[in-house]
Design an enzyme around this catalytic site. Structure first.
Site, PDB file in Angstrom:
ATOM      1  N   ASN A 134       0.834  -1.209   0.000  1.00 44.93           N
ATOM      2  CA  ASN A 134       0.000   0.000   0.000  1.00 44.93           C
ATOM      3  C   ASN A 134       0.858   1.245   0.000  1.00 44.93           C
ATOM      4  O   ASN A 134       1.974   1.239   0.515  1.00 44.93           O
ATOM      5  CB  ASN A 134      -0.863   0.074   1.271  1.00 44.93           C
TER       6      ASN A 134
ATOM      7  N   GLY B 108       2.399  -6.866   3.767  1.00 43.79           N
ATOM      8  CA  GLY B 108       3.304  -7.769   3.061  1.00 43.79           C
ATOM      9  C   GLY B 108       4.617  -7.088   2.719  1.00 43.79           C
ATOM     10  O   GLY B 108       5.701  -7.641   2.965  1.00 43.79           O
ATOM     11  N   ALA B 109       4.534  -5.896   2.160  1.00 48.99           N
ATOM     12  CA  ALA B 109       5.751  -5.196   1.745  1.00 48.99           C
ATOM     13  C   ALA B 109       6.612  -4.839   2.960  1.00 48.99           C
ATOM     14  O   ALA B 109       7.845  -4.964   2.923  1.00 48.99           O
ATOM     15  CB  ALA B 109       5.381  -3.937   0.959  1.00 48.99           C
ATOM     16  N   ASN B 110       5.975  -4.418   4.047  1.00 45.97           N
ATOM     17  CA  ASN B 110       6.747  -4.103   5.259  1.00 45.97           C
ATOM     18  C   ASN B 110       7.492  -5.348   5.746  1.00 45.97           C
ATOM     19  O   ASN B 110       8.661  -5.289   6.146  1.00 45.97           O
ATOM     20  CB  ASN B 110       5.823  -3.605   6.384  1.00 45.97           C
TER      21      ASN B 110
ATOM     22  N   THR C  20       1.677 -11.436  20.162  1.00 45.91           N
ATOM     23  CA  THR C  20       2.487 -10.270  20.511  1.00 45.91           C
ATOM     24  C   THR C  20       1.632  -9.281  21.306  1.00 45.91           C
ATOM     25  O   THR C  20       0.434  -9.145  21.070  1.00 45.91           O
ATOM     26  CB  THR C  20       3.048  -9.587  19.249  1.00 45.91           C
TER      27      THR C  20
ATOM     28  N   THR D 147       3.523   2.268  13.649  1.00 51.92           N
ATOM     29  CA  THR D 147       3.000   1.723  12.388  1.00 51.92           C
ATOM     30  C   THR D 147       3.994   0.716  11.801  1.00 51.92           C
ATOM     31  O   THR D 147       5.169   1.033  11.618  1.00 51.92           O
ATOM     32  CB  THR D 147       2.781   2.850  11.353  1.00 51.92           C
TER      33      THR D 147
ATOM     34  N   ASP E 250       4.658  -5.828  11.623  1.00 50.70           N
ATOM     35  CA  ASP E 250       5.168  -6.377  10.352  1.00 50.70           C
ATOM     36  C   ASP E 250       6.676  -6.601  10.425  1.00 50.70           C
ATOM     37  O   ASP E 250       7.193  -7.600   9.921  1.00 50.70           O
ATOM     38  CB  ASP E 250       4.864  -5.421   9.190  1.00 50.70           C
TER      39      ASP E 250
ATOM     40  N   GLY F 189       7.087   6.002  10.113  1.00 53.29           N
ATOM     41  CA  GLY F 189       6.737   5.257   8.906  1.00 53.29           C
ATOM     42  C   GLY F 189       6.842   3.755   9.096  1.00 53.29           C
ATOM     43  O   GLY F 189       7.192   3.261  10.172  1.00 53.29           O
TER      44      GLY F 189
HETATM   45  O1  RIB Z   1       0.747  -2.891   9.506  1.00 52.26           O
HETATM   46  C1  RIB Z   1       0.870  -1.580   9.011  1.00 52.26           C
HETATM   47  C2  RIB Z   1       0.378  -1.520   7.605  1.00 52.26           C
HETATM   48  O2  RIB Z   1      -1.006  -1.798   7.602  1.00 52.26           O
HETATM   49  C3  RIB Z   1       0.493  -0.152   6.963  1.00 52.26           C
HETATM   50  O3  RIB Z   1       1.728   0.026   6.309  1.00 52.26           O
HETATM   51  C4  RIB Z   1      -0.718  -0.089   6.056  1.00 52.26           C
HETATM   52  O4  RIB Z   1      -0.410  -0.042   4.711  1.00 52.26           O
HETATM   53  C5  RIB Z   1      -1.557  -1.311   6.417  1.00 52.26           C
HETATM   54  O5  RIB Z   1      -1.418  -2.318   5.487  1.00 52.26           O
END
Ligand code: RIB
Length: 322
Positions: free
Chosen positions: A20, A50-52, A228, A256, A260, A295
């Site tokens: 996202n 997923g990307a994180n 967690t 945030t 992840d 971020g």
């Molecule tokens: O877990 C955080 C993520 O949740 C954010 O980066 C946002 O894009 C949502 O997917």
């Protein structure tokens, strides 16, 4: 490490999941329903669970990412940033049917957040596209996936449809709407305490309730369940042990994506064949470090930074085994 978590491969991680663009508004407190909060600051960042997770995993292990993004500027910029991070993106799909997923995030001065997501291109990540994408990447030892993509794709992954007998690590987030009832094929289930409460239909108000939830979830099939609890640490249930591990102390500016970062680092640590307590500790260190920066992907520390943070803990985090 538990016998059932051992894999003898090259330590490769595959993350299948969402991407996202995060539109982040920092305010001094999160609004109540109907309230307007002014004085905020706005920024855009690359996110998506997923990307994180892929970025976090790639700090420690060779990582491939399978995702679906739009053929728009956000998608193009993200793809470039993952490639710069060294992630194998041969399995990333581009679609012109919808735009790259978007998340609206509000963060308060304590680093807590609200998140709403418009999945967009993430919904196009379907079974057959994952099947095709897998043929373009090296076979993984560990697959990490979450619930921010098409539900049938989640089931396909949980059913062990990727060849090579990889570990299946499922981060059941978000947990609503419910996607997966059958947790039987999972190697590891990772949830936070809210998600664990939703999955077990109980209010997890104290350690006894969390312990019971971990045991209940483990009885549904996964070899290991990790719940967690943010700065309160975590509980992990294995076949014959319950393990409480405290969290490292930090002064968070933005939480945030911390969950992840935990999942991505944990998956990489399993791929590197770390023992379970050490894999959890490394993941907690990476997550804690990420909360000290703004971020999601921008907050992921390098392997050296995370290892340095880990070294500073010397003997690790206090652990109680029952
Ligand atoms: O877990 C955080 C993520 O949740 C954010 O980066 C946002 O894009 C949502 O997917």
């Amino acid at each position: 490490m538990l016998r059932s978590l051992k894999r003898g491969g090259a330590g490769r991680v595959l993350v299948v999941g969402s991407a996202n663009i995060d539109i982040v508004l920092r305010v001094n407190h999160l609004p109540k329903p109907g309230e307007t909060v002014g004085g905020g600051t706005l920024h855009y960042a690359f996110g998506g669970k997923g990307a994180n997770q892929a970025v976090a995993a790639s700090r420690f292990a060779p990582t491939s990412f399978i995702a679906s993004i739009g053929t728009d500027e956000n998608g193009a910029q993200m793809l470039k940033s993952w490639q710069q991070a060294g992630i194998n993106t041969a399995g990333v799909l581009l679609t012109d049917r919808c735009s790259t997923g978007t998340a609206l995030i509000m963060v308060d001065e304590n680093g807590s957040n609200f998140i709403g997501v418009a999945p967009g291109a993430n919904q196009e990540l379907q079974e057959h596209s994952v099947h095709l994408a897998v043929s373009r990447i090296p076979l993984p030892d560990v697959i990490l996936f979450q619930a921010e993509i098409d539900h049938n794709t989640v089931k396909y992954l949980a059913d062990g449809m990727i060849p090579g007998d990889p570990l299946l690590v499922f981060n059941y987030a978000p947990v609503a709407p419910p996607i997966l009832n059958d947790l039987n094929g999972l190697s590891v289930l990772v949830v936070n305490e809210t998600e664990a409460g939703d999955l077990t239909g109980s209010r997890l108000e104290n350690k006894t309730a969390i312990e019971r939830a971990a045991k209940n979830l483990r009885a549904r099939g996964p070899a290991v369940v990790v719940i967690t609890m943010g700065d309160q640490g975590l509980v992990a249930a294995t076949e014959n042990q319950l393990l409480y591990q405290m969290a490292p102390h930090t002064a968070p500016v933005d939480t945030t994506g911390a969950g992840d970062v935990f999942c991505g680092t944990f998956a990489a640590a399993l791929a590197m064949q770390h023992e379970l307590p050490e894999a959890l500790t490394l993941a907690q260190c990476a997550a804690a470090l990420s909360t000290t920066r703004q971020g999601a992907q921008t907050s992921v520390g390098t392997a050296d930074e995370v290892r340095e943070f880990r070294r500073a803990l010397r003997h690790g985090l206090p652990i109680v085994i029952t």
